[in-house]
Design an enzyme around this catalytic site. Structure first.
Site, short mmCIF file in Angstrom:
data_model
loop_
_atom_site.label_atom_id
_atom_site.label_comp_id
_atom_site.label_asym_id
_atom_site.label_seq_id
_atom_site.Cartn_x
_atom_site.Cartn_y
_atom_site.Cartn_z
N LYS A 209 0.83 -1.21 0.00
CA LYS A 209 0.00 0.00 0.00
C LYS A 209 0.86 1.26 0.00
CE LYS A 209 -2.97 3.06 0.40
NZ LYS A 209 -4.37 3.27 0.53
N CYS A 263 -3.46 10.66 1.86
CA CYS A 263 -2.82 9.40 1.46
C CYS A 263 -1.45 9.66 0.82
CB CYS A 263 -3.70 8.67 0.46
SG CYS A 263 -5.41 8.61 0.98
N1 SAJ Z 1 -2.26 14.82 -8.42
C1 SAJ Z 1 -1.43 15.59 -9.21
N2 SAJ Z 1 -1.17 15.15 -10.48
C2 SAJ Z 1 -1.70 13.99 -10.97
C3 SAJ Z 1 -2.52 13.21 -10.14
C4 SAJ Z 1 -2.79 13.65 -8.86
O1 SAJ Z 1 -0.94 16.64 -8.82
O2 SAJ Z 1 -1.41 13.68 -12.14
C5 SAJ Z 1 -2.53 15.28 -7.04
C6 SAJ Z 1 -4.01 15.56 -6.77
O3 SAJ Z 1 -4.38 16.85 -7.17
C7 SAJ Z 1 -4.05 15.40 -5.26
C8 SAJ Z 1 -3.03 14.28 -5.01
O4 SAJ Z 1 -2.22 14.23 -6.16
O5 SAJ Z 1 -3.63 16.57 -4.60
C9 SAJ Z 1 -3.63 12.91 -4.77
O6 SAJ Z 1 -4.72 12.67 -5.62
P1 SAJ Z 1 -5.04 11.27 -6.34
O7 SAJ Z 1 -6.33 11.42 -7.04
O8 SAJ Z 1 -3.90 10.82 -7.17
O9 SAJ Z 1 -5.12 10.22 -5.15
P2 SAJ Z 1 -5.93 10.16 -3.75
O10 SAJ Z 1 -5.03 10.70 -2.68
O11 SAJ Z 1 -7.29 10.71 -3.83
O12 SAJ Z 1 -6.08 8.57 -3.57
C10 SAJ Z 1 -4.91 7.78 -3.55
C11 SAJ Z 1 -5.09 6.61 -4.53
N3 SAJ Z 1 -3.82 5.92 -4.70
C12 SAJ Z 1 -3.28 5.69 -5.93
O13 SAJ Z 1 -3.80 6.10 -6.93
C13 SAJ Z 1 -2.00 4.93 -5.96
C14 SAJ Z 1 -6.17 5.67 -3.99
O14 SAJ Z 1 -6.27 4.51 -4.81
C15 SAJ Z 1 -5.83 5.26 -2.56
O15 SAJ Z 1 -6.83 4.39 -2.01
C16 SAJ Z 1 -5.78 6.51 -1.71
O16 SAJ Z 1 -4.71 7.33 -2.22
C17 SAJ Z 1 -5.53 6.12 -0.27
O17 SAJ Z 1 -6.52 6.14 0.51
O18 SAJ Z 1 -4.41 5.74 0.06
#
Ligand code: SAJ
Length: 406
Positions: A209, A263
């Site tokens: 994870k 996360c």
């Molecule tokens: N972000 C960027 N650029 C991107 C993608 C995301 O800047 O290309 C930023 C987003 O704006 C945000 C952060 O990253 O601030 C995280 O957003 P996210 O949508 O990538 O992920 P989370 O935090 O909502 O959810 C993640 C997920 N993990 C992965 O994709 C590996 C989810 O599957 C997990 O269950 C969750 O973390 C968790 O609970 O750990």
């Protein structure tokens, strides 16, 4: 052993959807939360968080009598711990924040009097390596004969905004403290997960994870670093990434105002904290992503200064979005909120906008159309759907999430 009753500890972003899903799959679910108002809201068939479809699931679960919320656990066949695992905030920016598993320990102690031989105890909270063993240790200290209980980690992996679908469809990783615990826990997940349930040991499940979220953090850091370089070189980073991604083996993520949420902005520290200096790339990525927010603040302030020098007055700055990512109301570890707070603290004239939130205790939330009309500088921090395609004339626009080009 056939599981009929499940006790879910923690009715937040993971616990409540899990409880509601299980209750709709004919398990009797006793949900536990320490906040009385959360318990009351759920028992009325309502929800206290924003997540698509969750309201329907909770309403039908409560109406069917299969879901009841309470502030105390009861005896059950299976216990699921879904409590937060934050880090200890540290004022020293160079130090590595340490994981805080206090809620896991407290939740474990709270179930100990109700755990019986043959029960399954599952830790779903994202946790530092070794936490599942710690759960076993705390149960043993509390008088539970852990040789007769199945203890396992099954990290949640759902994406906020898509939780109800991903809870069912995602593959799951299950790692027990014994092979029997792994098998019993995996069989339980197979009753409601359509994805594959993969079996391993507890430590590997914990690390898997943390690895998933660190992978994402490292890759976003690459995009954020590119955005800073492109700004220096006078290149449009979005166009650059779109072009580079046309290579069959290149897939760069999107830069933004920083990385937030409970996360991805947190979990890599769990690895760094335990690594004793060996997690150099993961640590650097975390710092690059945090630095991106500082860089945005500097950029906004410099733009404000230029405006002031040109127009002879202090500009009004609209900060567009406060949530940690588009189309949610979640402010945890949000870079947009961090940036807005800092701009306010540093004395700039900010109009804060967050279309997914009505009220905020620290400052007023302004309607986005009003803010655009009143502001001199419009700063897009979050790519919310409602910001897409907005036509803004005669204003300075700083778009850190490429929402105005979409
Ligand atoms: N972000 C960027 N650029 C991107 C993608 C995301 O800047 O290309 C930023 C987003 O704006 C945000 C952060 O990253 O601030 C995280 O957003 P996210 O949508 O990538 O992920 P989370 O935090 O909502 O959810 C993640 C997920 N993990 C992965 O994709 C590996 C989810 O599957 C997990 O269950 C969750 O973390 C968790 O609970 O750990």
């Amino acid at each position: 052993m056939k599981i009929k009753t499940v006790c879910v500890i923690g009715l937040g972003y993971i616990g409540l959807p899990t409880a509601a899903l299980l209750a709709n799959r004919n398990y009797y679910v006793h949900g536990v939360d320490v906040v009385q108002s959360t318990v009351d809201t759920i028992n009325e068939g309502k929800i206290h968080i924003v997540e698509p479809e969750l309201d329907t699931f909770v309403r039908s679960a409560v109406n069917s009598g299969n879901l009841k919320a309470d502030i105390k656990p009861i005896e059950a066949d299976c216990f699921i711990l879904a409590v937060p695992t934050p880090f200890h905030h540290n004022d020293d920016l160079h130090a590595c924040p340490a994981p805080n598993i206090d809620y896991v320990i407290a939740a474990t102690r709270s179930i100990a009097p109700y755990v019986r031989p043959g029960n399954i105890v599952i830790l779903e909270s994202t946790s530092p390596v070794g936490t599942t063993d710690k759960v076993a240790e705390v149960l043993a200290e509390s008088g539970v004969d852990i040789s007769l209980v199945h203890i396992a980690h099954c990290p949640e992996r759902v994406l906020p905004g898509h939780i109800m679908r991903e809870l069912v469809e995602n593959d799951r990783i299950v790692g027990g403290t014994t092979a029997e615990a792994t098998k019993a826990t995996a069989d339980f997940y197979r009753t409601f997960v359509s994805g594959e349930v993969l079996e391993t040991d507890a430590k590997t499940a914990e690390m898997a994870k943390l690895t998933e979220n660190s992978f994402r953090d490292v890759n976003i850091a690459f995009a954020n670093e590119l955005s800073i370089l492109c700004d220096k070189f006078g290149i449009d980073v979005w166009n650059l990434i779109a072009l580079a991604n046309r290579h069959p083996r290149v897939n760069i993520l999107q830069p933004g105002a920083g990385v937030g949420g409970h996360c991805i902005a947190v979990d890599p520290w769990f690895i760094v904290d335990a690594a004793g200096g060996s997690a150099r790339l993961i640590e650097t990525a975390r710092r690059v992503n945090d630095y991106k927010s500082e860089w945005v603040i500097e950029k906004v302030k410099n733009t404000a200064l230029t405006f002031e020098n040109t127009h002879g007055r202090i500009p009004k700055i609209a900060c567009m979005g406060l949530a940690f990512k588009p189309d949610i109301d979640d402010l945890r570890e949000s870079p947009a909120l961090f940036i807005t707070r800092r701009l306010i603290a540093d004395g700039t004239n900010v109009l804060a906008v967050e279309p997914n939130i009505d009220k905020f205790k620290e400052f007023d939330i302004i309607d986005f159309k009003v803010a655009i009309a009143q502001a001199d500088i419009i700063v897009f921090l979050v790519g919310h759907k409602v910001f897409k395609g907005l036509r803004i004339a005669n204003k300075v626009v700083l778009d850190f999430c490429n929402v105005t080009n979409n």
